[in-house]
Design a protein around this motif. Sequence first.
Motif, mmCIF file in Angstrom:
data_model
loop_
_atom_site.group_PDB
_atom_site.id
_atom_site.type_symbol
_atom_site.label_atom_id
_atom_site.label_comp_id
_atom_site.label_asym_id
_atom_site.label_seq_id
_atom_site.Cartn_x
_atom_site.Cartn_y
_atom_site.Cartn_z
ATOM 1 N N GLU A 217 0.837 -1.194 0.000
ATOM 2 C CA GLU A 217 0.000 0.000 0.000
ATOM 3 C C GLU A 217 0.876 1.250 0.000
ATOM 4 O OE1 GLU A 217 -3.301 0.846 2.845
ATOM 5 O OE2 GLU A 217 -3.438 -1.346 2.801
ATOM 6 N N GLU A 218 0.351 2.342 -0.506
ATOM 7 C CA GLU A 218 1.143 3.572 -0.664
ATOM 8 C C GLU A 218 1.784 4.006 0.662
ATOM 9 O OE1 GLU A 218 3.067 5.862 -3.031
ATOM 10 O OE2 GLU A 218 1.596 4.396 -3.779
ATOM 11 N N SER A 219 0.977 4.020 1.746
ATOM 12 C CA SER A 219 1.513 4.509 3.026
ATOM 13 C C SER A 219 2.599 3.561 3.548
ATOM 14 C CB SER A 219 0.386 4.659 4.049
ATOM 15 O OG SER A 219 -0.260 3.412 4.214
ATOM 16 N N THR A 220 2.402 2.260 3.366
ATOM 17 C CA THR A 220 3.414 1.289 3.806
ATOM 18 C C THR A 220 4.714 1.512 3.036
ATOM 19 O OG1 THR A 220 1.541 -0.217 3.797
ATOM 20 C CG2 THR A 220 3.672 -1.141 4.432
ATOM 21 N N LYS A 221 4.565 1.786 1.734
ATOM 22 C CA LYS A 221 5.750 2.039 0.898
ATOM 23 C C LYS A 221 6.556 3.207 1.443
ATOM 24 C CE LYS A 221 4.206 0.599 -3.708
ATOM 25 N NZ LYS A 221 3.829 1.110 -5.029
ATOM 26 N N ILE A 222 5.857 4.313 1.744
ATOM 27 C CA ILE A 222 6.547 5.524 2.199
ATOM 28 C C ILE A 222 7.265 5.267 3.516
ATOM 29 C CG2 ILE A 222 6.227 7.899 3.011
ATOM 30 C CD1 ILE A 222 3.940 8.118 0.970
ATOM 31 N N ILE A 223 6.550 4.621 4.444
ATOM 32 C CA ILE A 223 7.151 4.367 5.763
ATOM 33 C C ILE A 223 8.354 3.435 5.618
ATOM 34 C CG2 ILE A 223 6.774 3.318 8.027
ATOM 35 C CD1 ILE A 223 3.821 4.259 7.741
ATOM 36 N N THR A 224 8.188 2.343 4.865
ATOM 37 C CA THR A 224 9.281 1.383 4.712
ATOM 38 C C THR A 224 10.492 2.040 4.061
ATOM 39 O OG1 THR A 224 7.523 -0.174 4.209
ATOM 40 C CG2 THR A 224 9.770 -1.001 4.057
ATOM 41 N N SER A 225 10.251 2.824 2.999
ATOM 42 C CA SER A 225 11.403 3.397 2.304
ATOM 43 C C SER A 225 12.110 4.431 3.181
ATOM 44 C CB SER A 225 11.011 3.971 0.949
ATOM 45 O OG SER A 225 10.453 5.236 1.098
ATOM 46 N N SER A 226 11.357 5.240 3.956
ATOM 47 C CA SER A 226 12.083 6.200 4.801
ATOM 48 C C SER A 226 12.857 5.495 5.912
ATOM 49 C CB SER A 226 11.179 7.297 5.365
ATOM 50 O OG SER A 226 9.874 6.855 5.496
ATOM 51 N N MET A 227 12.308 4.348 6.386
ATOM 52 C CA MET A 227 13.064 3.605 7.399
ATOM 53 C C MET A 227 14.341 3.022 6.792
ATOM 54 S SD MET A 227 10.084 1.882 9.683
ATOM 55 C CE MET A 227 11.089 0.584 10.340
ATOM 56 N N LEU A 228 14.231 2.524 5.561
ATOM 57 C CA LEU A 228 15.409 1.976 4.880
ATOM 58 C C LEU A 228 16.461 3.063 4.658
ATOM 59 C CD1 LEU A 228 13.867 -0.482 2.263
ATOM 60 C CD2 LEU A 228 15.310 -1.054 4.226
ATOM 61 N N ILE A 229 15.998 4.277 4.294
ATOM 62 C CA ILE A 229 16.942 5.383 4.081
ATOM 63 C C ILE A 229 17.681 5.708 5.371
ATOM 64 C CG2 ILE A 229 17.116 7.856 3.586
ATOM 65 C CD1 ILE A 229 14.845 7.486 1.571
ATOM 66 N N MET A 230 16.917 5.803 6.468
ATOM 67 C CA MET A 230 17.553 6.128 7.752
ATOM 68 C C MET A 230 18.521 5.032 8.176
ATOM 69 S SD MET A 230 14.978 8.185 10.194
ATOM 70 C CE MET A 230 13.383 7.568 9.747
ATOM 71 N N LEU A 231 18.124 3.789 7.964
ATOM 72 C CA LEU A 231 18.988 2.663 8.303
ATOM 73 C C LEU A 231 20.282 2.733 7.475
ATOM 74 C CD1 LEU A 231 18.971 0.002 10.011
ATOM 75 C CD2 LEU A 231 18.281 -1.168 7.901
ATOM 76 N N GLY A 232 20.115 2.990 6.181
ATOM 77 C CA GLY A 232 21.279 3.093 5.287
ATOM 78 C C GLY A 232 22.240 4.184 5.730
ATOM 79 N N MET A 233 21.678 5.359 6.074
ATOM 80 C CA MET A 233 22.496 6.479 6.543
ATOM 81 C C MET A 233 23.242 6.098 7.817
ATOM 82 S SD MET A 233 22.637 9.206 4.825
ATOM 83 C CE MET A 233 21.882 9.972 3.419
ATOM 84 N N ALA A 234 22.514 5.440 8.745
ATOM 85 C CA ALA A 234 23.125 5.065 10.021
ATOM 86 C C ALA A 234 24.306 4.123 9.785
ATOM 87 C CB ALA A 234 22.082 4.416 10.927
ATOM 88 N N ILE A 235 24.084 3.128 8.910
ATOM 89 C CA ILE A 235 25.165 2.172 8.619
ATOM 90 C C ILE A 235 26.358 2.894 7.993
ATOM 91 C CG2 ILE A 235 25.824 0.183 7.198
ATOM 92 C CD1 ILE A 235 22.921 -0.817 7.538
ATOM 93 N N TYR A 236 26.068 3.791 7.038
ATOM 94 C CA TYR A 236 27.139 4.518 6.358
ATOM 95 C C TYR A 236 27.933 5.372 7.348
ATOM 96 C CZ TYR A 236 29.464 7.831 3.264
ATOM 97 O OH TYR A 236 30.394 8.605 2.636
#
Lengths: 251, 108
Positions: A217-236
Amino acid sequence: MGLSVQSQEFLANLRLYLISSGKNEDEIESIISELNDHLLQAEKAGKDVSDIIGKSPKDYMKQLSKEMPIDRKDVLKYSLMVMIGAIAFIVLGNVVRGGIEASVLELISYPLIILFYIGLISVTFRRIATSGNKMLVWTLLGIVGAVPTVLILALLFLNGAVETPTVTFHSTWNIIAAAVAVLLIIGLSLWTRTWVMIIIAAIVFVPDLIMNVTELEESTKIITSSMLIMLGMAIYLFFMWKKDKKQNVIG
Amino acid sequence: MSSSQILKGILEGCLLSIIGKGETYGYEMIEKLNEYGFNMVREGSIYPLLLRMKKEGLVVTSQKQLPSGGPKRKYYSLTRKGEEELAAFKEKWGSLSKSVDRLLEEEG
């Protein structure tokens, strides 16, 4: 025996000051290594950095800077690099989120915002280099960090309020624009010999691309992708921090 | 002209003279200045001057590897123009110091 922390800090600040004043890179490295040589010998003789440069590092940095010509070519090179890089990111972001659609207002405003931002960074970093106050440095960095977001939000708001003609790219053109943007980012990375732009682009855009092919669903997509972005930044950031720590131990 | 400007002019002349005695680098210039009693000169203040002298074509620099290894060191030597400037400074200083001496002696 290496240089004292105070001397290293002074040299790092001097480099930042001269770079943000638009001086020639080779000349900057030349004067830094000369002062490094002097400070090493002076410290061996029991003197410290304030014996060499005087009470005010700021005045000393200004004196040196005054004798070094501004390198227009370097200034132009870096401004262009930041400009191209930023536009490539904006284009990719648009394509990932469903296609390029830019109003005339946006087409004019983005380059202006980027130019203004380059000027702001130059002024702020010179201020940071000459300020001994840690509190002020963090405040300035906070402001520098927040300004682009505020300006872009203001632009989006204005764009909604004022009606200007809009340019819309269709599927093939979106793919071509994205390909050009990717090539530009790769080109800039090769030129500057750093991975940072490619890594950031991957962290920011790959989650959205993955979400686009899922049936969520659209809202799930947005939440999941922003969490992935934050996770990626944290790892980097974690890896950068570890690498930095390792270098400091060696150096 | 402020007193620091007069001092800068004199310091530039002295640096020309030190470099004129043979290729040398920043820290060594300071040591030599100190030998002659110039301890009012802040060590770092020679570098903006050296930058300007290089820009004006009075000196040239070359990087040399130290025998002990480590980073290279920057050495200065006079150009033809620098030698001319040194000669002009000697002349100016000679007449200036004579005048000042004469004036001050009368007071004694």
